[in-house]
Design a protein around this motif. Sequence first.
Motif, PDB file in Angstrom:
ATOM      1  N   PRO A   1       0.808  -1.222   0.000  1.00  0.00           N
ATOM      2  CA  PRO A   1       0.000   0.000   0.000  1.00  0.00           C
ATOM      3  C   PRO A   1       0.843   1.275   0.000  1.00  0.00           C
ATOM      4  CG  PRO A   1       0.066  -0.932   2.205  1.00  0.00           C
ATOM      5  CD  PRO A   1       0.795  -1.915   1.306  1.00  0.00           C
ATOM      6  N   LYS A   2       2.044   1.162  -0.509  1.00  0.00           N
ATOM      7  CA  LYS A   2       2.971   2.283  -0.594  1.00  0.00           C
ATOM      8  C   LYS A   2       3.669   2.213  -1.943  1.00  0.00           C
ATOM      9  CE  LYS A   2       3.361   1.752   4.329  1.00  0.00           C
ATOM     10  NZ  LYS A   2       4.162   1.660   5.550  1.00  0.00           N
ATOM     11  N   PRO A   3       3.964   3.348  -2.552  1.00  0.00           N
ATOM     12  CA  PRO A   3       4.626   3.314  -3.852  1.00  0.00           C
ATOM     13  C   PRO A   3       5.989   2.635  -3.779  1.00  0.00           C
ATOM     14  CG  PRO A   3       3.803   5.519  -3.341  1.00  0.00           C
ATOM     15  CD  PRO A   3       3.685   4.711  -2.089  1.00  0.00           C
ATOM     16  N   VAL A   4       6.293   1.864  -4.821  1.00  0.00           N
ATOM     17  CA  VAL A   4       7.611   1.245  -4.963  1.00  0.00           C
ATOM     18  C   VAL A   4       8.265   1.849  -6.198  1.00  0.00           C
ATOM     19  CG1 VAL A   4       8.922  -0.887  -5.210  1.00  0.00           C
ATOM     20  CG2 VAL A   4       6.773  -0.894  -3.915  1.00  0.00           C
ATOM     21  N   VAL A   5       9.434   2.451  -6.002  1.00  0.00           N
ATOM     22  CA  VAL A   5      10.142   3.169  -7.057  1.00  0.00           C
ATOM     23  C   VAL A   5      11.455   2.447  -7.346  1.00  0.00           C
ATOM     24  CG1 VAL A   5      11.161   5.372  -7.749  1.00  0.00           C
ATOM     25  CG2 VAL A   5       9.137   5.344  -6.252  1.00  0.00           C
ATOM     26  N   ALA A   6      11.686   2.090  -8.599  1.00  0.00           N
ATOM     27  CA  ALA A   6      12.941   1.442  -8.962  1.00  0.00           C
ATOM     28  C   ALA A   6      13.966   2.478  -9.397  1.00  0.00           C
ATOM     29  CB  ALA A   6      12.723   0.433 -10.082  1.00  0.00           C
ATOM     30  N   ARG A   7      15.172   2.323  -8.887  1.00  0.00           N
ATOM     31  CA  ARG A   7      16.318   3.150  -9.302  1.00  0.00           C
ATOM     32  C   ARG A   7      17.279   2.214 -10.034  1.00  0.00           C
ATOM     33  NH1 ARG A   7      21.430   3.558  -7.984  1.00  0.00           N
ATOM     34  NH2 ARG A   7      22.530   5.563  -8.084  1.00  0.00           N
ATOM     35  N   VAL A   8      17.400   2.393 -11.349  1.00  0.00           N
ATOM     36  CA  VAL A   8      18.149   1.465 -12.192  1.00  0.00           C
ATOM     37  C   VAL A   8      19.326   2.196 -12.827  1.00  0.00           C
ATOM     38  CG1 VAL A   8      18.044  -0.110 -14.160  1.00  0.00           C
ATOM     39  CG2 VAL A   8      16.033   0.195 -12.689  1.00  0.00           C
ATOM     40  N   ALA A   9      20.524   1.666 -12.600  1.00  0.00           N
ATOM     41  CA  ALA A   9      21.726   2.229 -13.218  1.00  0.00           C
ATOM     42  C   ALA A   9      22.610   1.073 -13.683  1.00  0.00           C
ATOM     43  CB  ALA A   9      22.469   3.129 -12.244  1.00  0.00           C
ATOM     44  N   GLY A  10      22.110   0.317 -14.644  1.00  0.00           N
ATOM     45  CA  GLY A  10      22.880  -0.834 -15.113  1.00  0.00           C
ATOM     46  C   GLY A  10      22.035  -1.758 -15.958  1.00  0.00           C
ATOM     47  N   HIS A  11      22.466  -2.999 -16.045  1.00  0.00           N
ATOM     48  CA  HIS A  11      21.817  -3.994 -16.894  1.00  0.00           C
ATOM     49  C   HIS A  11      20.642  -4.640 -16.159  1.00  0.00           C
ATOM     50  CE1 HIS A  11      25.524  -3.419 -19.051  1.00  0.00           C
ATOM     51  NE2 HIS A  11      26.232  -3.948 -18.063  1.00  0.00           N
ATOM     52  N   VAL A  12      19.606  -4.991 -16.910  1.00  0.00           N
ATOM     53  CA  VAL A  12      18.468  -5.729 -16.356  1.00  0.00           C
ATOM     54  C   VAL A  12      18.112  -6.828 -17.348  1.00  0.00           C
ATOM     55  CG1 VAL A  12      16.222  -5.567 -15.247  1.00  0.00           C
ATOM     56  CG2 VAL A  12      17.622  -3.506 -15.473  1.00  0.00           C
ATOM     57  N   ARG A  13      17.992  -8.028 -16.846  1.00  0.00           N
ATOM     58  CA  ARG A  13      17.719  -9.169 -17.701  1.00  0.00           C
ATOM     59  C   ARG A  13      16.594 -10.033 -17.117  1.00  0.00           C
ATOM     60  NH1 ARG A  13      20.413  -6.273 -20.202  1.00  0.00           N
ATOM     61  NH2 ARG A  13      22.393  -6.657 -21.282  1.00  0.00           N
ATOM     62  N   ALA A  14      15.821 -10.640 -18.007  1.00  0.00           N
ATOM     63  CA  ALA A  14      14.883 -11.712 -17.671  1.00  0.00           C
ATOM     64  C   ALA A  14      14.032 -11.379 -16.441  1.00  0.00           C
ATOM     65  CB  ALA A  14      15.658 -13.016 -17.500  1.00  0.00           C
ATOM     66  N   GLY A  15      14.131 -12.190 -15.381  1.00  0.00           N
ATOM     67  CA  GLY A  15      13.302 -11.981 -14.206  1.00  0.00           C
ATOM     68  C   GLY A  15      13.459 -10.623 -13.562  1.00  0.00           C
ATOM     69  N   GLY A  16      14.616  -9.989 -13.747  1.00  0.00           N
ATOM     70  CA  GLY A  16      14.787  -8.638 -13.228  1.00  0.00           C
ATOM     71  C   GLY A  16      13.799  -7.665 -13.833  1.00  0.00           C
ATOM     72  N   LEU A  17      13.400  -7.914 -15.086  1.00  0.00           N
ATOM     73  CA  LEU A  17      12.398  -7.069 -15.724  1.00  0.00           C
ATOM     74  C   LEU A  17      11.039  -7.228 -15.047  1.00  0.00           C
ATOM     75  CD1 LEU A  17      13.406  -7.736 -19.427  1.00  0.00           C
ATOM     76  CD2 LEU A  17      13.921  -5.713 -18.099  1.00  0.00           C
ATOM     77  N   GLY A  18      10.776  -8.419 -14.519  1.00  0.00           N
ATOM     78  CA  GLY A  18       9.542  -8.620 -13.769  1.00  0.00           C
ATOM     79  C   GLY A  18       9.474  -7.749 -12.535  1.00  0.00           C
ATOM     80  N   LEU A  19      10.615  -7.553 -11.885  1.00  0.00           N
ATOM     81  CA  LEU A  19      10.653  -6.645 -10.740  1.00  0.00           C
ATOM     82  C   LEU A  19      10.292  -5.226 -11.163  1.00  0.00           C
ATOM     83  CD1 LEU A  19      13.894  -7.701  -8.799  1.00  0.00           C
ATOM     84  CD2 LEU A  19      11.546  -8.459  -8.418  1.00  0.00           C
ATOM     85  N   LEU A  20      10.824  -4.783 -12.311  1.00  0.00           N
ATOM     86  CA  LEU A  20      10.500  -3.437 -12.787  1.00  0.00           C
ATOM     87  C   LEU A  20       9.010  -3.310 -13.088  1.00  0.00           C
ATOM     88  CD1 LEU A  20      13.484  -2.555 -15.155  1.00  0.00           C
ATOM     89  CD2 LEU A  20      13.297  -2.334 -12.666  1.00  0.00           C
ATOM     90  N   GLY A  21       8.435  -4.370 -13.666  1.00  0.00           N
ATOM     91  CA  GLY A  21       7.008  -4.338 -13.940  1.00  0.00           C
ATOM     92  C   GLY A  21       6.170  -4.226 -12.682  1.00  0.00           C
ATOM     93  N   ALA A  22       6.671  -4.753 -11.570  1.00  0.00           N
ATOM     94  CA  ALA A  22       5.944  -4.699 -10.305  1.00  0.00           C
ATOM     95  C   ALA A  22       6.092  -3.364  -9.596  1.00  0.00           C
ATOM     96  CB  ALA A  22       6.414  -5.827  -9.380  1.00  0.00           C
ATOM     97  N   CYS A  23       7.054  -2.550 -10.032  1.00  0.00           N
ATOM     98  CA  CYS A  23       7.253  -1.229  -9.427  1.00  0.00           C
ATOM     99  C   CYS A  23       6.255  -0.233 -10.014  1.00  0.00           C
ATOM    100  CB  CYS A  23       8.679  -0.745  -9.669  1.00  0.00           C
ATOM    101  SG  CYS A  23       9.941  -1.680  -8.757  1.00  0.00           S
ATOM    102  N   ASP A  24       5.984   0.809  -9.250  1.00  0.00           N
ATOM    103  CA  ASP A  24       5.038   1.829  -9.688  1.00  0.00           C
ATOM    104  C   ASP A  24       5.696   2.899 -10.552  1.00  0.00           C
ATOM    105  OD1 ASP A  24       2.731   0.856  -8.040  1.00  0.00           O
ATOM    106  OD2 ASP A  24       4.188   1.240  -6.454  1.00  0.00           O
ATOM    107  N   ILE A  25       6.927   3.219 -10.250  1.00  0.00           N
ATOM    108  CA  ILE A  25       7.701   4.220 -10.987  1.00  0.00           C
ATOM    109  C   ILE A  25       9.092   3.637 -11.184  1.00  0.00           C
ATOM    110  CG2 ILE A  25       8.693   6.556 -10.923  1.00  0.00           C
ATOM    111  CD1 ILE A  25       6.345   7.330  -9.052  1.00  0.00           C
ATOM    112  N   VAL A  26       9.636   3.768 -12.396  1.00  0.00           N
ATOM    113  CA  VAL A  26      10.973   3.242 -12.689  1.00  0.00           C
ATOM    114  C   VAL A  26      11.797   4.355 -13.329  1.00  0.00           C
ATOM    115  CG1 VAL A  26      12.331   1.510 -13.915  1.00  0.00           C
ATOM    116  CG2 VAL A  26      10.041   0.920 -13.048  1.00  0.00           C
ATOM    117  N   VAL A  27      12.879   4.731 -12.663  1.00  0.00           N
ATOM    118  CA  VAL A  27      13.802   5.734 -13.185  1.00  0.00           C
ATOM    119  C   VAL A  27      15.091   5.015 -13.564  1.00  0.00           C
ATOM    120  CG1 VAL A  27      15.050   7.865 -12.718  1.00  0.00           C
ATOM    121  CG2 VAL A  27      12.773   7.521 -11.745  1.00  0.00           C
TER     122      VAL A  27
END
Length: 244
Positions: A85-111
């Motif tokens: 019940p709280k926003p989840v914001v991804a901070r990404v500074a690098g490579h993302v592959r496979a299941g890691g993309l699923g984590l980004l999809g679960a976040c509310d905001i991705v920078v």
Amino acid sequence: MPLITTAHDRGVTTLTLDAPDTRNALSARLVAELVDALSGCAEDPSVRAVVLTHTGGTFSAGADLTSPPSPYTFVALLRRMVELPKPVVARVAGHVRAGGLGLLGACDIVVASETSDFAFTEVRIGVAPAVISLTLLPRLDARAATRYYLTGERFDAREAARIGLTTLTTDDVDKALAPVLDSLRKGSPQGLAESKRLVTARVLASFERDAEDLVQRSASLFASTEAREGMTAFLERRDPVWAI
């Protein structure tokens, strides 16, 4: 040593994937620690928002092929993120592959930084992006999802923003995050929770409708002969037998 480290600053808790030696691969242990950390954030009234970030040059390389979580455990993690019940914001500074993309999809905001890159690599080891489709297909441009699911091509941060995987591309992730987090700090707990429920409704509907089927499909694929060859080839750093 923990694989998830935690820091708190003015209502924002930062959870850091801290297994750089494995490129933050999603092992059973890392996933369990992340679920526990998110549950703590949900129960802590001092937490207004959560930032998910990483050490090293890779946000996450996807499933740890030597110690993977069960598909049910990974689904539980993704659902925990979406239902938090709280926003989840991804901070990404690098490579993302496979299941890691699923984590980004679960976040509310991705920078994401301009130097970040992304790929659905599952097709190249004999499996498919099954479970992570729960968080990704409701968000992604359909034509782009088709292309990148099928080809396993690497794409850059600007393309990730164009297709709906990320929210913002920037040359300075922390500078870009600052006003976002300050704005979240101004939101009421109830307002944030109810607004999140509105924007995640389609994602949660996919869990209700498709989770069991996709878990079974994922388990079947990973147990297949082709997947065993694909994973062995990956670990041995060679082409699988079907590559031409």
